[in-house]
Design a protein around this motif. Structure first.
Motif, short mmCIF file in Angstrom:
data_model
loop_
_atom_site.label_atom_id
_atom_site.label_comp_id
_atom_site.label_asym_id
_atom_site.label_seq_id
_atom_site.Cartn_x
_atom_site.Cartn_y
_atom_site.Cartn_z
N ARG A 1 2.30 3.29 -0.88
CA ARG A 1 3.50 2.48 -0.67
C ARG A 1 3.17 1.16 0.01
O ARG A 1 3.76 0.13 -0.30
N SER A 2 2.25 1.20 0.94
CA SER A 2 1.96 -0.03 1.70
C SER A 2 0.92 -0.91 0.99
O SER A 2 0.60 -1.97 1.49
N ARG B 1 0.58 13.32 2.29
CA ARG B 1 1.49 12.36 2.95
C ARG B 1 0.76 11.03 3.22
O ARG B 1 1.34 9.97 3.05
N ALA B 2 -0.48 11.13 3.65
CA ALA B 2 -1.24 9.92 3.97
C ALA B 2 -1.42 9.06 2.73
O ALA B 2 -1.27 7.83 2.79
N ARG C 1 0.43 8.95 0.04
CA ARG C 1 1.72 8.35 -0.36
C ARG C 1 2.03 7.14 0.52
O ARG C 1 2.51 6.12 0.02
N LEU C 2 1.78 7.27 1.80
CA LEU C 2 2.01 6.16 2.71
C LEU C 2 1.11 4.98 2.36
O LEU C 2 1.55 3.83 2.31
#
Length: 186
Positions: A181-182, A174-175, A177-178
């Motif tokens: 994205r950013s 999850r980290a 992917r975050l």
């Protein structure tokens, strides 16, 4: 084995497993680099090492390592050398992330490598042997048959390890992917 004893064992084991160490960091790394599906091979390796460590303690290897400075040092330095090797390989990986199965070449070989890396990281950690040799006897009733008690403790520990490694790998996946994205992947 009494249910209360097993519950206390599970509570203490949970804290011990969830505390960050080489296996936890590897689960985070595998989750972030390969995604959750591939990271599952890593936590399977960690769980397999649990059975090896508990079996070794059950037959007395943990007591040998606790009593012998020489053999403890041998295991410690083999483990340190392996972790240094894994760290060097990670640093030289150029930060590549493989989130899709299509991006990975040699899927079976890669899965086997992930499993072995996690297994070897956990099984060469001398703290595991010392932890189990000091920890497990507290929950064993010497007057009762030993094998079923060790099996119950091993299954409980492995189930907790699997769940916690899953959680850390999910956190890593999850980290990343975050961060992707950013645009802060670097």
């Amino acid at each position: 084995m009494h249910e209360t004893t097993l519950a206390v064992f599970a509570a203490v084991a949970f804290v011990g497993i969830a505390t960050p160490g080489p296996t936890v960091l590897l689960a985070l790394t595998n989750g972030s680099r390969y995604g959750l599906r591939r990271a599952a091979y890593g936590f399977a390796g960690a769980v397999a090492s649990d059975f090896v460590l508990i079996s070794a303690v059950a037959i007395g290897l943990g007591a040998l390592l606790a009593a012998s400075t020489f053999w403890f040092s041998v295991v410690k330095w083999v483990g340190a050398a392996y972790l240094a090797y894994v760290g060097a390989r990670l640093l030289m990986s150029r930060g590549a992330f493989e989130l899709d199965d299509e991006q990975a070449s040699g899927g079976r070989q890669r899965n086997r490598a992930i499993f072995l890396k996690s297994f070897l990281t956990a099984v060469t950690n001398p703290k595991g042997y010392l932890f189990f040799s000091a920890f497990l006897p507290q929950f064993i009733t010497p007057s009762a048959p030993l094998a079923p008690q060790y099996v119950a403790l091993a299954i409980t520990f492995a189930a907790l390890d699997l769940a916690i490694m899953f959680g850390y790998a999910l956190l890593g996946a999850r980290a990343i992917r975050l961060l992707k994205r950013s645009g802060a992947r670097w």
